[in-house]
Design an enzyme around this catalytic site. Structure first.
Site, PDB file in Angstrom:
ATOM      1  N   SER A  32       0.850  -1.200   0.000  1.00 33.80           N
ATOM      2  CA  SER A  32       0.000   0.000   0.000  1.00 33.80           C
ATOM      3  C   SER A  32       0.882   1.246   0.000  1.00 33.80           C
ATOM      4  O   SER A  32       2.105   1.162   0.092  1.00 33.80           O
ATOM      5  CB  SER A  32      -0.913   0.029   1.242  1.00 33.80           C
ATOM      6  OG  SER A  32      -0.139   0.122   2.416  1.00 33.80           O
ATOM      7  N   GLY A  33       0.235   2.386  -0.132  1.00 34.35           N
ATOM      8  CA  GLY A  33       0.859   3.682   0.098  1.00 34.35           C
ATOM      9  C   GLY A  33       2.154   3.940  -0.657  1.00 34.35           C
ATOM     10  O   GLY A  33       2.303   3.616  -1.840  1.00 34.35           O
ATOM     11  N   ASP A  75       6.166 -10.961   7.495  1.00 38.19           N
ATOM     12  CA  ASP A  75       5.842 -10.095   8.631  1.00 38.19           C
ATOM     13  C   ASP A  75       7.181  -9.617   9.187  1.00 38.19           C
ATOM     14  O   ASP A  75       7.927 -10.396   9.797  1.00 38.19           O
ATOM     15  CB  ASP A  75       5.048 -10.880   9.680  1.00 38.19           C
ATOM     16  CG  ASP A  75       4.670  -9.998  10.867  1.00 38.19           C
ATOM     17  OD1 ASP A  75       5.328  -8.953  11.081  1.00 38.19           O
ATOM     18  OD2 ASP A  75       3.720 -10.361  11.581  1.00 38.19           O
ATOM     19  N   TYR A 169       6.677   6.686  17.265  1.00 36.75           N
ATOM     20  CA  TYR A 169       7.031   6.890  15.853  1.00 36.75           C
ATOM     21  C   TYR A 169       8.251   7.814  15.746  1.00 36.75           C
ATOM     22  O   TYR A 169       9.209   7.508  15.020  1.00 36.75           O
ATOM     23  CB  TYR A 169       5.829   7.496  15.138  1.00 36.75           C
ATOM     24  CG  TYR A 169       5.988   7.653  13.645  1.00 36.75           C
ATOM     25  CD1 TYR A 169       5.818   6.559  12.799  1.00 36.75           C
ATOM     26  CD2 TYR A 169       6.281   8.890  13.076  1.00 36.75           C
ATOM     27  CE1 TYR A 169       5.939   6.695  11.423  1.00 36.75           C
ATOM     28  CE2 TYR A 169       6.401   9.037  11.703  1.00 36.75           C
ATOM     29  CZ  TYR A 169       6.237   7.943  10.881  1.00 36.75           C
ATOM     30  OH  TYR A 169       6.360   8.079   9.518  1.00 36.75           O
TER      31      TYR A 169
END
Ligand code: NAP
Length: 264
Positions: A32-33, A75, A169
């Protein structure tokens, strides 16, 4: 005046420096993204791309569009999956020239509500996985005497994030930047470059409805010198610069593409 008199000086095609023909590139978080876009851009420049993430259905669909690519379900919070990703790449292609450490997680939570487990998990995906994949791919790159690692950090390594509160983050992305410098120093003499790409706000699953939410838009307009989020094609050039021969004298760098957010 003759045509010869006004002809520009002849240099080899500068755009050829950005080509990645016959090179093998791993892109993590390609389901994604930004990662999906990065995979498409590298493939468009001739690279064979290994796309990795957990959502294999999405990776398979992407790989079907990119000639010669390989989808690997992994993962990245699991060490064995990281090892398998690199092993499968080397088994399939026999080399890895570019590693784009793009997979990352983060969510807005004030520190009072963050748990130790959440913090540790973010460090595992955002920092440990980058360290591990760089180590595994770096071994092959050093042996080949060339390679380029692009670590996707964030403009939030240079400034605080709050009012979008995300201590996990910011801590993890800050670590990525100095790891980038350290690996660049360790591997520069061995022909391997290591840089960071540090975006501002771009639309993705991570940024959710920021592009339509009025409060978020006001926040972006007030803080970015170019008063908007980045467009989907506005990281393409920076990625290619770092990944390709065009950036052949760049290493240990954090390249900001943030609409001027951090320059204020
Ligand atoms: P995104 O759409 O949420 O993409 C995150 C990607 O990471 C997904 O493909 C996801 O794939 C993968 N991922 C997450 N956890 C994983 C795990 N445990 N194992 C394997 N893959 C995992 O968000 P994005 O904005 O494109 O983020 C890409 C990178 O850009 C991140 O490092 C982010 O910090 C950075 N960044 C983004 C922005 C922005 O404004 N968008 C700004 C600065 C930096 P699966 O869920 O399929 O595993």
């Amino acid at each position: 005046m003759t045509d010869a008199a006004i002809a520009p000086p002849t240099v080899p095609d500068p755009m050829a420096l950005f080509r990645l023909d016959d090179q093998v590139a791993i892109v993590t978080g390609a389901s994604s993204g930004l990662g999906e876009r990065f995979a498409r851009v590298l493939a468009a420049m001739g690279a064979k791309v290994v796309v990795a993430a957990r959502r294999i259905d999405r990776l398979d669909a992407l790989a079907a569009e990119l000639p010669g690519s390989l989808a690997v379900e992994a993962d990245l919070s699991i060490a064995a999956d990281r090892e398998r990703l690199v092993a499968q790449t080397l088994e399939h292609f026999g080399r890895v020239d570019v590693l784009v450490n793009n997979a990352g997680i983060g969510s807005a939570t004030r520190i009072e509500d963050e748990t130790l487990d959440e913090f540790r998990f973010a460090m595992e995906v955002n920092v440990t996985a980058i360290w591990h994949l760089s180590k595994l791919c770096g071994e092959s790159m050093v042996a080949a005497g060339s390679g380029s690692i692009v670590n996707v950090a964030s403009m939030l390594v240079h400034v605080a994030s709050a009012p979008v509160k995300q201590a996990h983050y910011c801590a993890s992305k800050g670590a990525v930047i100095n790891m980038t410098r350290e690996l660049a120093a360790q591997w520069g003499r061995k022909g391997v470059r290591v840089n960071a790409l540090s975006p501002g706000w771009f639309k993705s699953e991570m940024t959710g409805d920021m592009d339509t939410d009025e409060g978020s838009q006001a926040f972006v307009k007030a803080n970015a010198m170019l008063p908007r989020m980045g467009n989907e094609d506005e990281l393409d050039g920076a990625l290619l610069l770092l990944a390709s021969r065009a950036g052949g004298y760049m290493t240990g760098h954090s390249l900001l593409v943030d609409g001027g957010w951090t320059a204020r």
